[in-house]
Motif scaffolding. Structure first.
Motif, PDB file in Angstrom:
ATOM      1  N   SER A  87      -2.118  -7.113 -17.216  1.00  0.00           N
ATOM      2  CA  SER A  87      -0.884  -6.334 -17.051  1.00  0.00           C
ATOM      3  C   SER A  87      -1.138  -4.839 -17.166  1.00  0.00           C
ATOM      4  CB  SER A  87       0.146  -6.752 -18.108  1.00  0.00           C
ATOM      5  OG  SER A  87       0.505  -8.097 -17.953  1.00  0.00           O
ATOM      6  N   ALA A  88      -2.172  -4.478 -17.907  1.00  0.00           N
ATOM      7  CA  ALA A  88      -2.460  -3.062 -18.139  1.00  0.00           C
ATOM      8  C   ALA A  88      -3.157  -2.389 -16.961  1.00  0.00           C
ATOM      9  CB  ALA A  88      -3.321  -2.906 -19.391  1.00  0.00           C
ATOM     10  N   ILE A  89      -3.625  -3.178 -15.993  1.00  0.00           N
ATOM     11  CA  ILE A  89      -4.348  -2.596 -14.868  1.00  0.00           C
ATOM     12  C   ILE A  89      -3.377  -1.913 -13.923  1.00  0.00           C
ATOM     13  CG2 ILE A  89      -5.862  -3.045 -12.892  1.00  0.00           C
ATOM     14  CD1 ILE A  89      -6.730  -5.612 -14.283  1.00  0.00           C
ATOM     15  N   ALA A  90      -3.686  -0.687 -13.536  1.00  0.00           N
ATOM     16  CA  ALA A  90      -2.883   0.013 -12.539  1.00  0.00           C
ATOM     17  C   ALA A  90      -3.285  -0.458 -11.151  1.00  0.00           C
ATOM     18  CB  ALA A  90      -3.089   1.523 -12.661  1.00  0.00           C
ATOM     19  N   GLU A  91      -2.312  -0.555 -10.270  1.00  0.00           N
ATOM     20  CA  GLU A  91      -2.593  -0.899  -8.881  1.00  0.00           C
ATOM     21  C   GLU A  91      -3.473   0.184  -8.254  1.00  0.00           C
ATOM     22  OE1 GLU A  91      -0.006  -1.943  -4.822  1.00  0.00           O
ATOM     23  OE2 GLU A  91       0.887  -0.771  -6.450  1.00  0.00           O
ATOM     24  N   SER A  92      -4.365  -0.216  -7.338  1.00  0.00           N
ATOM     25  CA  SER A  92      -5.161   0.774  -6.626  1.00  0.00           C
ATOM     26  C   SER A  92      -4.240   1.653  -5.791  1.00  0.00           C
ATOM     27  CB  SER A  92      -6.180   0.090  -5.707  1.00  0.00           C
ATOM     28  OG  SER A  92      -6.773   1.047  -4.838  1.00  0.00           O
ATOM     29  N   ALA A  93      -4.130   2.911  -6.178  1.00  0.00           N
ATOM     30  CA  ALA A  93      -3.196   3.812  -5.496  1.00  0.00           C
ATOM     31  C   ALA A  93      -3.590   4.055  -4.051  1.00  0.00           C
ATOM     32  CB  ALA A  93      -3.118   5.142  -6.250  1.00  0.00           C
ATOM     33  N   THR A  94      -4.894   4.130  -3.799  1.00  0.00           N
ATOM     34  CA  THR A  94      -5.332   4.390  -2.426  1.00  0.00           C
ATOM     35  C   THR A  94      -4.988   3.218  -1.522  1.00  0.00           C
ATOM     36  OG1 THR A  94      -7.529   3.592  -3.051  1.00  0.00           O
ATOM     37  CG2 THR A  94      -7.170   5.961  -3.079  1.00  0.00           C
ATOM     38  N   LEU A  95      -5.210   1.997  -2.011  1.00  0.00           N
ATOM     39  CA  LEU A  95      -4.877   0.822  -1.202  1.00  0.00           C
ATOM     40  C   LEU A  95      -3.367   0.660  -1.068  1.00  0.00           C
ATOM     41  CD1 LEU A  95      -7.528  -1.821  -2.351  1.00  0.00           C
ATOM     42  CD2 LEU A  95      -7.578  -0.285  -0.375  1.00  0.00           C
ATOM     43  N   ALA A  96      -2.624   1.041  -2.109  1.00  0.00           N
ATOM     44  CA  ALA A  96      -1.171   0.950  -2.037  1.00  0.00           C
ATOM     45  C   ALA A  96      -0.607   1.892  -0.977  1.00  0.00           C
ATOM     46  CB  ALA A  96      -0.562   1.271  -3.404  1.00  0.00           C
ATOM     47  N   VAL A  97      -1.120   3.116  -0.954  1.00  0.00           N
ATOM     48  CA  VAL A  97      -0.677   4.078   0.060  1.00  0.00           C
ATOM     49  C   VAL A  97      -1.046   3.576   1.450  1.00  0.00           C
ATOM     50  CG1 VAL A  97      -1.087   6.388   1.000  1.00  0.00           C
ATOM     51  CG2 VAL A  97      -0.698   6.090  -1.453  1.00  0.00           C
ATOM     52  N   ASP A  98      -2.265   3.062   1.594  1.00  0.00           N
ATOM     53  CA  ASP A  98      -2.703   2.565   2.897  1.00  0.00           C
ATOM     54  C   ASP A  98      -1.848   1.381   3.343  1.00  0.00           C
ATOM     55  OD1 ASP A  98      -4.626   2.655   5.103  1.00  0.00           O
ATOM     56  OD2 ASP A  98      -5.328   0.727   4.343  1.00  0.00           O
ATOM     57  N   ALA A  99      -1.545   0.482   2.413  1.00  0.00           N
ATOM     58  CA  ALA A  99      -0.726  -0.681   2.757  1.00  0.00           C
ATOM     59  C   ALA A  99       0.677  -0.264   3.188  1.00  0.00           C
ATOM     60  CB  ALA A  99      -0.645  -1.635   1.565  1.00  0.00           C
ATOM     61  N   LYS A 100       1.256   0.701   2.489  1.00  0.00           N
ATOM     62  CA  LYS A 100       2.597   1.158   2.851  1.00  0.00           C
ATOM     63  C   LYS A 100       2.584   1.828   4.224  1.00  0.00           C
ATOM     64  CE  LYS A 100       6.608   3.729   1.174  1.00  0.00           C
ATOM     65  NZ  LYS A 100       7.208   4.510   0.057  1.00  0.00           N
ATOM     66  N   ALA A 101       1.545   2.622   4.480  1.00  0.00           N
ATOM     67  CA  ALA A 101       1.432   3.286   5.788  1.00  0.00           C
ATOM     68  C   ALA A 101       1.305   2.253   6.909  1.00  0.00           C
ATOM     69  CB  ALA A 101       0.236   4.231   5.800  1.00  0.00           C
ATOM     70  N   LYS A 102       0.490   1.227   6.672  1.00  0.00           N
ATOM     71  CA  LYS A 102       0.306   0.200   7.702  1.00  0.00           C
ATOM     72  C   LYS A 102       1.582  -0.611   7.914  1.00  0.00           C
ATOM     73  CE  LYS A 102      -4.711  -0.146   7.304  1.00  0.00           C
ATOM     74  NZ  LYS A 102      -5.876  -0.901   6.759  1.00  0.00           N
ATOM     75  N   ALA A 103       2.316  -0.859   6.840  1.00  0.00           N
ATOM     76  CA  ALA A 103       3.581  -1.593   6.965  1.00  0.00           C
ATOM     77  C   ALA A 103       4.594  -0.795   7.778  1.00  0.00           C
ATOM     78  CB  ALA A 103       4.141  -1.904   5.578  1.00  0.00           C
ATOM     79  N   LEU A 104       4.652   0.507   7.524  1.00  0.00           N
ATOM     80  CA  LEU A 104       5.563   1.353   8.292  1.00  0.00           C
ATOM     81  C   LEU A 104       5.147   1.417   9.762  1.00  0.00           C
ATOM     82  CD1 LEU A 104       6.078   4.259   5.732  1.00  0.00           C
ATOM     83  CD2 LEU A 104       7.778   2.568   6.444  1.00  0.00           C
ATOM     84  N   LYS A 105       3.833   1.479  10.008  1.00  0.00           N
ATOM     85  CA  LYS A 105       3.346   1.462  11.388  1.00  0.00           C
ATOM     86  C   LYS A 105       3.740   0.167  12.081  1.00  0.00           C
ATOM     87  CE  LYS A 105      -0.684   4.528  11.577  1.00  0.00           C
ATOM     88  NZ  LYS A 105      -2.146   4.582  11.836  1.00  0.00           N
ATOM     89  N   ALA A 106       3.566  -0.952  11.355  1.00  0.00           N
ATOM     90  CA  ALA A 106       3.904  -2.253  11.928  1.00  0.00           C
ATOM     91  C   ALA A 106       5.391  -2.336  12.256  1.00  0.00           C
ATOM     92  CB  ALA A 106       3.514  -3.366  10.967  1.00  0.00           C
TER      93      ALA A 106
END
Length: 405
Positions: free
Chosen positions: A11-30
Protein backbone atom coordinates in the motif's frame (compact mmCIF):
# COMPACT_ATOMS: atom_id res chain seq x y z
CA UNK A 1 -11.70 -3.24 13.05
CA UNK A 2 -11.36 -5.38 9.91
CA UNK A 3 -7.90 -6.26 8.68
CA UNK A 4 -6.59 -4.33 5.71
CA UNK A 5 -7.06 -6.16 2.44
CA UNK A 6 -3.70 -5.01 1.04
CA UNK A 7 -0.44 -5.19 2.99
CA UNK A 8 1.07 -2.02 4.39
CA UNK A 9 4.26 -2.73 2.44
CA UNK A 10 2.48 -2.73 -0.91
CA UNK A 11 0.00 0.00 0.00
CA UNK A 12 2.92 2.32 0.66
CA UNK A 13 4.26 2.06 -2.89
CA UNK A 14 3.60 5.09 -5.08
CA UNK A 15 2.36 4.45 -8.59
CA UNK A 16 4.97 4.99 -11.31
CA UNK A 17 4.24 8.59 -12.25
CA UNK A 18 5.88 8.31 -15.65
CA UNK A 19 3.82 5.27 -16.61
CA UNK A 20 0.68 6.87 -15.20
CA UNK A 21 1.15 9.97 -17.33
CA UNK A 22 1.88 7.83 -20.38
CA UNK A 23 -1.18 5.67 -19.77
CA UNK A 24 -3.45 8.70 -19.41
CA UNK A 25 -2.03 10.23 -22.60
CA UNK A 26 -2.59 7.00 -24.52
CA UNK A 27 -6.13 6.67 -23.17
CA UNK A 28 -6.95 10.20 -24.30
CA UNK A 29 -5.43 9.47 -27.72
CA UNK A 30 -7.52 6.31 -27.98
CA UNK A 31 -10.57 8.47 -27.26
CA UNK A 32 -9.70 10.67 -30.22
CA UNK A 33 -7.97 13.49 -28.38
CA UNK A 34 -4.87 14.91 -30.16
CA UNK A 35 -2.56 14.46 -27.15
CA UNK A 36 1.18 14.96 -27.50
CA UNK A 37 2.98 12.74 -24.99
CA UNK A 38 6.31 13.84 -23.52
CA UNK A 39 5.90 11.39 -20.66
CA UNK A 40 7.49 8.01 -21.34
CA UNK A 41 11.21 7.49 -21.88
CA UNK A 42 10.76 5.38 -24.96
CA UNK A 43 12.54 5.74 -28.31
CA UNK A 44 10.08 6.19 -31.17
CA UNK A 45 12.24 4.01 -33.43
CA UNK A 46 11.51 0.36 -34.22
CA UNK A 47 13.83 -2.32 -32.88
CA UNK A 48 16.53 -2.95 -35.54
CA UNK A 49 15.57 -5.64 -38.05
CA UNK A 50 18.45 -8.02 -37.34
CA UNK A 51 17.40 -8.19 -33.68
CA UNK A 52 13.78 -8.89 -34.59
CA UNK A 53 14.90 -11.57 -37.05
CA UNK A 54 16.94 -13.31 -34.35
CA UNK A 55 13.80 -13.50 -32.21
CA UNK A 56 11.70 -14.83 -35.07
CA UNK A 57 14.20 -17.60 -35.72
CA UNK A 58 14.45 -18.44 -32.02
CA UNK A 59 10.68 -18.80 -31.75
CA UNK A 60 10.76 -21.75 -34.12
CA UNK A 61 13.40 -23.66 -32.14
CA UNK A 62 11.93 -26.13 -29.61
CA UNK A 63 14.83 -25.66 -27.18
CA UNK A 64 13.59 -22.13 -26.53
CA UNK A 65 10.10 -23.43 -25.75
CA UNK A 66 11.36 -24.82 -22.45
CA UNK A 67 12.55 -23.47 -19.13
CA UNK A 68 16.08 -22.11 -19.15
CA UNK A 69 18.40 -21.21 -16.25
CA UNK A 70 16.83 -18.63 -13.93
CA UNK A 71 19.91 -16.42 -14.18
CA UNK A 72 19.86 -16.16 -17.96
CA UNK A 73 21.00 -18.05 -21.05
CA UNK A 74 24.72 -18.81 -20.58
CA UNK A 75 25.58 -17.41 -24.01
CA UNK A 76 23.76 -14.15 -23.23
CA UNK A 77 25.49 -13.79 -19.85
CA UNK A 78 28.86 -14.20 -21.53
CA UNK A 79 27.91 -11.73 -24.27
CA UNK A 80 26.87 -9.17 -21.64
CA UNK A 81 30.22 -9.60 -19.88
CA UNK A 82 32.01 -9.13 -23.23
CA UNK A 83 29.89 -6.08 -24.10
CA UNK A 84 30.60 -4.49 -20.72
CA UNK A 85 34.33 -4.87 -21.22
CA UNK A 86 34.03 -3.47 -24.76
CA UNK A 87 31.90 -0.45 -23.85
CA UNK A 88 33.03 0.58 -20.38
CA UNK A 89 36.29 -1.27 -19.78
CA UNK A 90 34.90 -3.21 -16.82
CA UNK A 91 35.89 -6.86 -16.70
CA UNK A 92 33.36 -9.35 -15.34
CA UNK A 93 32.82 -13.07 -15.66
CA UNK A 94 29.58 -14.61 -16.89
CA UNK A 95 28.99 -15.83 -13.33
CA UNK A 96 28.76 -12.19 -12.26
CA UNK A 97 25.78 -11.49 -14.56
CA UNK A 98 22.07 -11.92 -13.84
CA UNK A 99 19.64 -11.40 -16.73
CA UNK A 100 16.43 -9.78 -15.50
CA UNK A 101 12.94 -8.95 -16.73
CA UNK A 102 13.82 -5.43 -17.74
CA UNK A 103 15.93 -2.89 -15.92
CA UNK A 104 13.33 -2.47 -13.17
CA UNK A 105 13.76 -6.03 -11.97
CA UNK A 106 17.52 -5.47 -11.88
CA UNK A 107 16.91 -2.45 -9.65
CA UNK A 108 14.58 -4.37 -7.35
CA UNK A 109 16.78 -7.47 -7.18
CA UNK A 110 19.80 -5.37 -6.29
CA UNK A 111 18.25 -3.50 -3.39
CA UNK A 112 16.42 -6.59 -2.14
CA UNK A 113 19.73 -8.44 -2.08
CA UNK A 114 21.88 -5.72 -0.49
CA UNK A 115 19.56 -3.86 1.87
CA UNK A 116 18.55 -4.86 5.39
CA UNK A 117 15.74 -3.06 7.24
CA UNK A 118 16.85 0.41 8.28
CA UNK A 119 19.83 0.59 5.91
CA UNK A 120 20.11 3.98 4.24
CA UNK A 121 20.69 4.50 0.53
CA UNK A 122 21.87 7.92 -0.66
CA UNK A 123 19.77 8.87 -3.70
CA UNK A 124 20.95 11.85 -5.77
CA UNK A 125 17.86 13.87 -6.59
CA UNK A 126 16.09 14.39 -9.01
CA UNK A 127 15.82 10.61 -9.23
CA UNK A 128 14.06 8.11 -11.45
CA UNK A 129 10.74 7.38 -9.79
CA UNK A 130 11.34 3.64 -9.25
CA UNK A 131 14.53 3.88 -7.17
CA UNK A 132 13.08 5.00 -3.81
CA UNK A 133 10.15 2.61 -4.09
CA UNK A 134 12.48 -0.36 -4.68
CA UNK A 135 14.61 0.73 -1.72
CA UNK A 136 11.55 1.00 0.55
CA UNK A 137 10.26 -2.39 -0.59
CA UNK A 138 13.57 -3.86 0.55
CA UNK A 139 13.13 -2.24 3.95
CA UNK A 140 15.68 0.47 3.28
CA UNK A 141 15.51 4.23 3.72
CA UNK A 142 16.14 6.44 0.67
CA UNK A 143 18.04 9.60 1.63
CA UNK A 144 17.51 12.30 -0.97
CA UNK A 145 20.36 14.66 -1.87
CA UNK A 146 19.02 17.40 -4.14
CA UNK A 147 21.06 19.20 -6.78
CA UNK A 148 19.25 21.97 -8.63
CA UNK A 149 19.72 23.45 -12.09
CA UNK A 150 22.29 25.94 -10.81
CA UNK A 151 24.69 22.99 -10.44
CA UNK A 152 23.41 21.18 -13.53
CA UNK A 153 21.58 18.69 -11.29
CA UNK A 154 24.92 17.12 -10.26
CA UNK A 155 25.50 16.37 -6.57
CA UNK A 156 28.82 17.16 -4.92
CA UNK A 157 30.96 15.19 -2.50
CA UNK A 158 30.23 17.83 0.12
CA UNK A 159 26.51 17.18 -0.24
CA UNK A 160 27.03 13.43 -0.04
CA UNK A 161 29.20 13.80 3.06
CA UNK A 162 26.47 15.84 4.74
CA UNK A 163 23.96 13.03 4.08
CA UNK A 164 26.21 10.28 5.45
CA UNK A 165 25.20 8.56 8.69
CA UNK A 166 26.21 5.38 10.49
CA UNK A 167 23.25 3.68 8.74
CA UNK A 168 24.41 4.54 5.22
CA UNK A 169 25.18 1.41 3.21
CA UNK A 170 24.80 2.31 -0.48
CA UNK A 171 25.35 5.23 -2.82
CA UNK A 172 23.13 5.17 -5.90
CA UNK A 173 24.92 6.70 -8.88
CA UNK A 174 23.25 7.45 -12.22
CA UNK A 175 25.00 9.04 -15.20
CA UNK A 176 23.61 9.89 -17.73
CA UNK A 177 20.62 10.71 -15.59
CA UNK A 178 16.95 10.05 -15.90
CA UNK A 179 15.16 12.45 -15.36
CA UNK A 180 17.60 15.33 -15.90
CA UNK A 181 19.85 14.18 -18.74
CA UNK A 182 22.87 15.40 -16.80
CA UNK A 183 26.21 13.60 -17.19
CA UNK A 184 28.94 13.63 -14.55
CA UNK A 185 32.35 14.60 -15.95
CA UNK A 186 35.14 12.01 -15.50
CA UNK A 187 36.90 13.91 -12.71
CA UNK A 188 33.68 14.22 -10.69
CA UNK A 189 32.89 10.51 -11.21
CA UNK A 190 36.33 9.68 -9.84
CA UNK A 191 35.97 12.04 -6.89
CA UNK A 192 32.58 10.65 -5.89
CA UNK A 193 33.74 7.07 -6.32
CA UNK A 194 36.81 7.61 -4.18
CA UNK A 195 34.64 9.20 -1.49
CA UNK A 196 32.31 6.17 -1.51
CA UNK A 197 35.28 3.78 -1.36
CA UNK A 198 36.80 5.69 1.57
CA UNK A 199 33.54 5.31 3.48
CA UNK A 200 33.23 1.60 2.73
CA UNK A 201 29.97 2.09 0.85
CA UNK A 202 28.47 -0.03 -1.87
CA UNK A 203 27.87 1.79 -5.16
CA UNK A 204 24.91 0.82 -7.33
CA UNK A 205 25.40 2.42 -10.75
CA UNK A 206 22.68 2.52 -13.41
CA UNK A 207 24.33 2.73 -16.82
CA UNK A 208 21.39 2.15 -19.14
CA UNK A 209 21.95 5.47 -20.95
CA UNK A 210 25.69 4.88 -21.41
CA UNK A 211 25.56 5.30 -25.21
CA UNK A 212 23.41 8.43 -25.21
CA UNK A 213 25.71 11.41 -24.64
CA UNK A 214 26.09 14.57 -26.73
CA UNK A 215 28.45 17.44 -27.46
CA UNK A 216 31.47 15.17 -27.19
CA UNK A 217 30.77 14.49 -23.51
CA UNK A 218 32.15 11.05 -22.54
CA UNK A 219 30.38 8.38 -20.55
CA UNK A 220 32.41 7.34 -17.52
CA UNK A 221 31.63 4.15 -15.64
CA UNK A 222 32.28 4.65 -11.93
CA UNK A 223 33.04 0.93 -11.70
CA UNK A 224 35.94 1.34 -14.12
CA UNK A 225 37.06 4.80 -13.02
CA UNK A 226 37.35 3.79 -9.37
CA UNK A 227 38.91 0.33 -8.99
CA UNK A 228 39.29 1.22 -5.31
CA UNK A 229 35.62 0.26 -4.92
CA UNK A 230 36.73 -3.34 -5.24
CA UNK A 231 33.87 -5.81 -5.16
CA UNK A 232 31.37 -3.38 -3.62
CA UNK A 233 29.85 -2.19 -6.90
CA UNK A 234 26.79 -3.36 -8.84
CA UNK A 235 26.16 -2.28 -12.43
CA UNK A 236 22.60 -2.06 -13.77
CA UNK A 237 21.92 -1.99 -17.50
CA UNK A 238 19.71 -3.31 -20.29
CA UNK A 239 18.89 -3.20 -23.98
CA UNK A 240 15.82 -0.94 -23.76
CA UNK A 241 17.26 2.47 -24.56
CA UNK A 242 20.30 1.64 -26.69
CA UNK A 243 18.47 -0.64 -29.10
CA UNK A 244 14.88 0.72 -28.92
CA UNK A 245 13.79 -2.46 -27.10
CA UNK A 246 11.69 -1.11 -24.24
CA UNK A 247 8.94 -3.68 -24.74
CA UNK A 248 11.25 -6.69 -24.93
CA UNK A 249 11.96 -6.52 -21.18
CA UNK A 250 15.59 -7.58 -20.90
CA UNK A 251 17.92 -6.00 -18.36
CA UNK A 252 20.76 -7.21 -16.19
CA UNK A 253 22.82 -6.65 -13.10
CA UNK A 254 26.57 -7.25 -12.79
CA UNK A 255 28.19 -7.63 -9.40
CA UNK A 256 30.22 -9.81 -7.08
CA UNK A 257 29.56 -13.53 -7.56
CA UNK A 258 28.01 -13.99 -4.11
CA UNK A 259 25.59 -11.10 -4.61
CA UNK A 260 24.63 -12.32 -8.08
CA UNK A 261 24.11 -15.85 -6.76
CA UNK A 262 21.79 -14.52 -4.04
CA UNK A 263 19.89 -12.29 -6.47
CA UNK A 264 19.52 -15.23 -8.86
CA UNK A 265 18.03 -17.26 -6.03
CA UNK A 266 15.53 -14.46 -5.41
CA UNK A 267 14.63 -14.32 -9.09
CA UNK A 268 14.24 -18.11 -9.26
CA UNK A 269 11.32 -17.77 -6.85
CA UNK A 270 9.91 -14.51 -8.24
CA UNK A 271 9.89 -14.99 -12.01
CA UNK A 272 12.46 -17.64 -12.93
CA UNK A 273 14.02 -17.11 -16.36
CA UNK A 274 13.38 -14.15 -18.62
CA UNK A 275 11.41 -15.25 -21.70
CA UNK A 276 13.85 -17.03 -23.99
CA UNK A 277 12.85 -15.28 -27.20
CA UNK A 278 13.69 -11.78 -25.92
CA UNK A 279 16.92 -13.19 -24.45
CA UNK A 280 17.96 -14.35 -27.93
CA UNK A 281 17.02 -10.93 -29.30
CA UNK A 282 19.15 -9.30 -26.58
CA UNK A 283 22.03 -11.61 -27.51
CA UNK A 284 21.86 -10.33 -31.09
CA UNK A 285 21.74 -6.76 -29.79
CA UNK A 286 24.68 -6.80 -27.39
CA UNK A 287 26.81 -8.92 -29.75
CA UNK A 288 26.16 -6.66 -32.72
CA UNK A 289 27.23 -3.17 -33.76
CA UNK A 290 26.18 0.11 -32.22
CA UNK A 291 24.99 1.45 -35.57
CA UNK A 292 21.37 1.67 -34.45
CA UNK A 293 22.04 3.87 -31.45
CA UNK A 294 24.42 6.05 -33.45
CA UNK A 295 21.60 6.70 -35.93
CA UNK A 296 19.09 7.41 -33.16
CA UNK A 297 21.50 9.83 -31.51
CA UNK A 298 21.47 12.05 -34.60
CA UNK A 299 17.71 12.47 -34.24
CA UNK A 300 17.85 12.78 -30.45
CA UNK A 301 20.50 15.47 -30.67
CA UNK A 302 18.40 17.46 -33.15
CA UNK A 303 15.33 17.16 -30.94
CA UNK A 304 17.34 18.00 -27.81
CA UNK A 305 18.42 21.32 -29.27
CA UNK A 306 14.93 22.10 -30.54
CA UNK A 307 13.13 21.41 -27.25
CA UNK A 308 15.66 23.32 -25.14
CA UNK A 309 15.39 26.36 -27.40
CA UNK A 310 11.60 26.13 -27.46
CA UNK A 311 11.19 25.86 -23.70
CA UNK A 312 13.71 28.58 -22.92
CA UNK A 313 11.69 30.92 -25.13
CA UNK A 314 8.89 30.81 -22.53
CA UNK A 315 9.04 33.44 -19.80
CA UNK A 316 9.27 31.74 -16.42
CA UNK A 317 10.88 28.56 -17.76
CA UNK A 318 14.57 27.77 -17.35
CA UNK A 319 15.77 24.64 -19.13
CA UNK A 320 19.43 23.58 -18.86
CA UNK A 321 20.85 21.80 -21.89
CA UNK A 322 21.15 18.09 -21.04
CA UNK A 323 24.31 16.24 -22.06
CA UNK A 324 22.83 12.74 -22.10
CA UNK A 325 19.80 10.43 -22.20
CA UNK A 326 16.70 11.88 -23.92
CA UNK A 327 15.08 14.11 -21.34
CA UNK A 328 14.99 17.76 -20.42
CA UNK A 329 14.25 18.83 -16.87
CA UNK A 330 12.70 22.27 -17.01
CA UNK A 331 12.62 24.58 -13.99
CA UNK A 332 9.08 26.04 -13.94
CA UNK A 333 9.15 27.60 -10.48
CA UNK A 334 8.81 30.95 -12.21
CA UNK A 335 5.33 29.98 -13.42
CA UNK A 336 3.88 28.73 -10.14
CA UNK A 337 1.30 31.00 -8.59
CA UNK A 338 0.71 32.84 -11.84
CA UNK A 339 -2.72 33.15 -13.46
CA UNK A 340 -3.61 31.11 -16.52
CA UNK A 341 -6.68 31.50 -18.73
CA UNK A 342 -8.60 28.21 -18.93
CA UNK A 343 -11.72 26.95 -20.65
CA UNK A 344 -13.58 27.40 -17.37
CA UNK A 345 -12.08 30.70 -16.24
CA UNK A 346 -8.68 31.04 -14.64
CA UNK A 347 -6.31 28.89 -12.61
CA UNK A 348 -3.28 29.54 -10.39
CA UNK A 349 -1.25 26.32 -10.09
CA UNK A 350 0.84 26.26 -6.92
CA UNK A 351 2.81 23.09 -7.70
CA UNK A 352 4.32 21.48 -10.77
CA UNK A 353 1.79 18.64 -10.38
CA UNK A 354 -1.04 21.13 -10.67
CA UNK A 355 0.68 22.80 -13.61
CA UNK A 356 1.16 19.48 -15.43
CA UNK A 357 -2.50 18.59 -14.93
CA UNK A 358 -3.53 22.01 -16.23
CA UNK A 359 -1.33 21.63 -19.32
CA UNK A 360 -2.85 18.25 -20.14
CA UNK A 361 -6.42 19.49 -19.67
CA UNK A 362 -6.02 22.77 -21.53
CA UNK A 363 -3.64 22.05 -24.43
CA UNK A 364 -3.48 18.25 -24.47
CA UNK A 365 0.25 17.94 -23.79
CA UNK A 366 1.42 15.26 -21.34
CA UNK A 367 4.46 16.06 -19.19
CA UNK A 368 5.67 14.57 -15.88
CA UNK A 369 5.77 16.84 -12.83
CA UNK A 370 8.81 17.18 -10.60
CA UNK A 371 6.99 15.58 -7.67
CA UNK A 372 7.61 12.22 -9.37
CA UNK A 373 11.37 12.75 -9.12
CA UNK A 374 11.86 14.89 -6.02
CA UNK A 375 10.87 18.47 -5.17
CA UNK A 376 8.04 20.32 -6.87
CA UNK A 377 8.78 23.07 -9.37
CA UNK A 378 10.02 21.12 -12.38
CA UNK A 379 8.72 19.28 -15.43
CA UNK A 380 10.36 16.35 -17.19
CA UNK A 381 9.84 16.05 -20.92
CA UNK A 382 11.16 13.19 -23.02
CA UNK A 383 12.28 14.17 -26.51
CA UNK A 384 12.26 10.56 -27.71
CA UNK A 385 9.24 11.24 -29.89
CA UNK A 386 8.82 12.30 -33.51
CA UNK A 387 10.04 15.70 -34.71
CA UNK A 388 6.57 16.81 -35.79
CA UNK A 389 4.96 15.86 -32.48
CA UNK A 390 7.77 17.58 -30.61
CA UNK A 391 7.31 20.80 -32.57
CA UNK A 392 3.54 20.73 -32.13
CA UNK A 393 3.81 20.02 -28.42
CA UNK A 394 6.34 22.78 -27.78
CA UNK A 395 4.22 25.25 -29.77
CA UNK A 396 1.21 24.42 -27.59
CA UNK A 397 3.27 24.92 -24.44
CA UNK A 398 4.58 28.25 -25.71
CA UNK A 399 1.08 29.44 -26.55
CA UNK A 400 -0.43 28.42 -23.20
CA UNK A 401 2.41 29.07 -20.76
CA UNK A 402 3.46 32.25 -22.49
CA UNK A 403 0.18 33.90 -21.49
CA UNK A 404 0.74 33.51 -17.75
CA UNK A 405 0.07 36.70 -15.81
Amino acid sequence: MPAARVSQRISAIAESATLAVDAKAKALKAAGRPVIGFGAGEPDFPTPGYIVQAAIEAASQPKYHRYSPAGGLPELKQAIADKTLRDSGYKAEASQVLVTNGGKQAVYNTFATLVDPGDEVIVPTPFWTTYPEAIRLAGGVPVEVFAGPEQDYLVTVEQLEAALTERTKILLFVSPSNPTGSVYPPEQVREIGLWAASKGLWVVTDEIYEHLTYDGVPFTSIATAVPELGDKVVILNGVAKTYAMTGWRVGWMIGPADVIKAATNLQSHATSNVSNIPQVAALAAVSGPLTAVDEMKVAFDRRRKAIVAGLNAIDGVECPTPKGAFYVYADVRGLLGKEFETANGTARPQTSAELAALILDEVEVAVVPGEAFGPSGFLRLSYALGDDDLATGVARLQSFLGKAK
